[in-house]
Motif scaffolding. Structure first.
Motif, PDB file in Angstrom:
ATOM      1  N   PRO A  24       0.831  -1.200   0.000  1.00 41.95           N
ATOM      2  CA  PRO A  24       0.000   0.000   0.000  1.00 41.95           C
ATOM      3  C   PRO A  24       0.873   1.262   0.000  1.00 41.95           C
ATOM      4  O   PRO A  24       1.848   1.355   0.754  1.00 41.95           O
ATOM      5  N   VAL A  25       0.520   2.206  -0.843  1.00 43.53           N
ATOM      6  CA  VAL A  25       1.184   3.506  -0.866  1.00 43.53           C
ATOM      7  C   VAL A  25       0.122   4.574  -0.632  1.00 43.53           C
ATOM      8  O   VAL A  25      -0.895   4.617  -1.329  1.00 43.53           O
ATOM      9  N   ILE A  26       0.357   5.414   0.360  1.00 48.30           N
ATOM     10  CA  ILE A  26      -0.538   6.533   0.649  1.00 48.30           C
ATOM     11  C   ILE A  26       0.190   7.812   0.250  1.00 48.30           C
ATOM     12  O   ILE A  26       1.265   8.103   0.790  1.00 48.30           O
ATOM     13  N   ARG A  27      -0.370   8.539  -0.699  1.00 48.27           N
ATOM     14  CA  ARG A  27       0.259   9.800  -1.118  1.00 48.27           C
ATOM     15  C   ARG A  27      -0.568  10.974  -0.634  1.00 48.27           C
ATOM     16  O   ARG A  27      -1.775  11.019  -0.878  1.00 48.27           O
ATOM     17  N   VAL A  28       0.089  11.884   0.055  1.00 50.11           N
ATOM     18  CA  VAL A  28      -0.564  13.120   0.483  1.00 50.11           C
ATOM     19  C   VAL A  28      -0.042  14.264  -0.381  1.00 50.11           C
ATOM     20  O   VAL A  28       1.151  14.345  -0.666  1.00 50.11           O
ATOM     21  N   ASP A  29      -0.967  15.117  -0.818  1.00 52.71           N
ATOM     22  CA  ASP A  29      -0.639  16.259  -1.673  1.00 52.71           C
ATOM     23  C   ASP A  29      -1.219  17.528  -1.072  1.00 52.71           C
ATOM     24  O   ASP A  29      -2.356  17.522  -0.571  1.00 52.71           O
ATOM     25  N   SER A  79       4.876  10.465  -0.244  1.00 51.03           N
ATOM     26  CA  SER A  79       4.322   9.129  -0.421  1.00 51.03           C
ATOM     27  C   SER A  79       4.818   8.228   0.702  1.00 51.03           C
ATOM     28  O   SER A  79       6.027   8.204   0.990  1.00 51.03           O
ATOM     29  N   PHE A  80       3.889   7.494   1.309  1.00 44.80           N
ATOM     30  CA  PHE A  80       4.219   6.603   2.420  1.00 44.80           C
ATOM     31  C   PHE A  80       3.984   5.160   1.989  1.00 44.80           C
ATOM     32  O   PHE A  80       2.858   4.796   1.625  1.00 44.80           O
ATOM     33  N   VAL A  81       5.050   4.357   2.033  1.00 43.52           N
ATOM     34  CA  VAL A  81       4.968   2.947   1.665  1.00 43.52           C
ATOM     35  C   VAL A  81       4.820   2.124   2.923  1.00 43.52           C
ATOM     36  O   VAL A  81       5.644   2.208   3.842  1.00 43.52           O
ATOM     37  N   LEU A  82       3.759   1.328   2.982  1.00 40.98           N
ATOM     38  CA  LEU A  82       3.528   0.459   4.130  1.00 40.98           C
ATOM     39  C   LEU A  82       4.012  -0.951   3.832  1.00 40.98           C
ATOM     40  O   LEU A  82       4.061  -1.373   2.660  1.00 40.98           O
ATOM     41  N   ASN A  83       4.350  -1.666   4.886  1.00 45.67           N
ATOM     42  CA  ASN A  83       4.706  -3.064   4.760  1.00 45.67           C
ATOM     43  C   ASN A  83       3.602  -3.804   4.009  1.00 45.67           C
ATOM     44  O   ASN A  83       2.415  -3.610   4.290  1.00 45.67           O
ATOM     45  N   ARG A 130      -4.611   9.700  -0.877  1.00 40.62           N
ATOM     46  CA  ARG A 130      -5.174   8.595  -1.676  1.00 40.62           C
ATOM     47  C   ARG A 130      -4.318   7.356  -1.446  1.00 40.62           C
ATOM     48  O   ARG A 130      -3.143   7.454  -1.068  1.00 40.62           O
ATOM     49  N   ALA A 131      -4.901   6.211  -1.689  1.00 36.37           N
ATOM     50  CA  ALA A 131      -4.184   4.937  -1.548  1.00 36.37           C
ATOM     51  C   ALA A 131      -4.115   4.243  -2.897  1.00 36.37           C
ATOM     52  O   ALA A 131      -5.088   4.225  -3.656  1.00 36.37           O
ATOM     53  N   VAL A 132      -2.940   3.688  -3.183  1.00 38.27           N
ATOM     54  CA  VAL A 132      -2.756   2.872  -4.385  1.00 38.27           C
ATOM     55  C   VAL A 132      -2.031   1.605  -3.955  1.00 38.27           C
ATOM     56  O   VAL A 132      -1.151   1.643  -3.082  1.00 38.27           O
ATOM     57  N   LEU A 133      -2.396   0.468  -4.549  1.00 39.84           N
ATOM     58  CA  LEU A 133      -1.778  -0.809  -4.227  1.00 39.84           C
ATOM     59  C   LEU A 133      -0.880  -1.266  -5.365  1.00 39.84           C
ATOM     60  O   LEU A 133      -1.277  -1.220  -6.537  1.00 39.84           O
ATOM     61  N   TYR A 134       0.310  -1.733  -5.013  1.00 39.31           N
ATOM     62  CA  TYR A 134       1.242  -2.234  -6.019  1.00 39.31           C
ATOM     63  C   TYR A 134       1.564  -3.694  -5.700  1.00 39.31           C
ATOM     64  O   TYR A 134       1.990  -4.021  -4.579  1.00 39.31           O
ATOM     65  N   PRO A 135       1.374  -4.603  -6.666  1.00 37.68           N
ATOM     66  CA  PRO A 135       1.452  -6.040  -6.378  1.00 37.68           C
ATOM     67  C   PRO A 135       2.864  -6.595  -6.236  1.00 37.68           C
ATOM     68  O   PRO A 135       3.039  -7.661  -5.652  1.00 37.68           O
ATOM     69  N   THR A 136       3.872  -5.910  -6.795  1.00 35.89           N
ATOM     70  CA  THR A 136       5.238  -6.422  -6.728  1.00 35.89           C
ATOM     71  C   THR A 136       6.200  -5.299  -6.351  1.00 35.89           C
ATOM     72  O   THR A 136       5.900  -4.109  -6.516  1.00 35.89           O
TER      73      THR A 136
END
Length: 267
Positions: A24-29, A79-83, A130-136
């Motif tokens: 999960p990546v949460i980006r604040v703008d 941008s914040f990358v979560l485990n 906003r949240a975006v999910l990246y599979p790899t």
């Protein structure tokens, strides 16, 4: 908690659990930051006070939320990358996004006077999230590459634009026309030939943005337990809670140096 016959309204809540096994990546703008920066007299093209305040707010988010493994920021965004296996708020998107965005915003306002001691806030700053999910990991790294490439493209343009306005005396419309259809080489040529500025010598804070990570895990001591990295030389130096860097995250060198950041294999 006592129940009541009104509790049926909970069934209208949307199920918004993030997909498992994704990063999960949460980006604040910043919201309306062109006006905000003008209202508070930000220096152009870069204001060190604002950039360091953004990093302060991002660091506070990482200190509070241990599942954030990396943060990358530039301009008015972070941008914040979560485990990838985080269970924070049971992976509920609305809870995660609202918590990170509100915590970042409140820290930005709370620490404002540390970085702008002679400039009082004219009105409350606001950030969206906003949240975006990246599979790899590969796609996640491509996302971070995109944000750092965006940092370079925007900073190069803004550096030349404001040089034309502030140093060459052009108005903004003429500066925009001068830069229209120029590529990176053309912008670099204007900077060097007209202003004597080698873009590659500008601070990496401006050209690369800021990446915040946690330090590598402590190494095992020969007798068991663990030692701080600084203690190997007999010093009392402790590993910092966070590392704040202005480095290239597009090339592999960064990820080879800090393999623990995105530890674990994609499944």
């Amino acid at each position: 908690m006592a129940k009541s016959h009104y509790e049926y309204v909970k069934m209208f809540e949307k199920a918004d659990v993030l997909l498992p096994k994704c990063w999960p990546v949460i980006r604040v703008d910043g919201r309306g930051f062109h006006r905000f920066s003008d209202s508070h007299g930000f220096k152009k093209p870069n204001d060190d006070r604002s950039l360091h305040l953004m990093t302060k707010a991002a660091s506070k988010v990482m200190e509070d939320l241990k599942d954030v493994v990396l943060a990358y920021g530039q301009s008015d965004e972070y941008s914040f990358v979560l485990n990838r296996n985080t269970t924070l708020y049971n992976r509920r998107e609305s809870k995660i996004v609202s918590t990170i965005t509100s915590l970042f915003t409140s820290c930005f306002a709370f620490h404002w006077s540390e970085f702008f001691p002679t400039t009082p806030l004219q009105y409350p700053p606001a950030f969206d999230g906003r949240a975006v999910l990246y599979p790899t990991k590969r796609i996640l790294r491509d996302y971070l590459c995109w944000r750092q490439a965006d940092c370079h493209i925007n900073n190069l343009y803004n550096t030349v634009f404001w040089a034309l306005v502030q140093d060459a005396g052009m108005n903004k419309n003429d500066a925009q026309k001068r830069l229209k259809d120029t590529n990176a080489g053309g912008k670099n040529e204007i900077l060097f030939s007209q202003f004597g500025v080698n873009y590659n010598t500008l601070p990496q804070l401006y050209r690369k943005g800021t990446v915040i990570i946690r330090p590598p895990p402590r190494e095992p001591a020969p007798s068991g337990g663990a030692v701080e990295r600084g203690d190997r030389n007999g010093t009392d130096e402790k590993v910092p809670v966070l590392l704040t860097l202005n480095e290239d995250i597009i090339r592999d060198n960064f990820w080879v140096s800090y393999p623990h950041v995105l530890e674990g294999e994609d499944e």
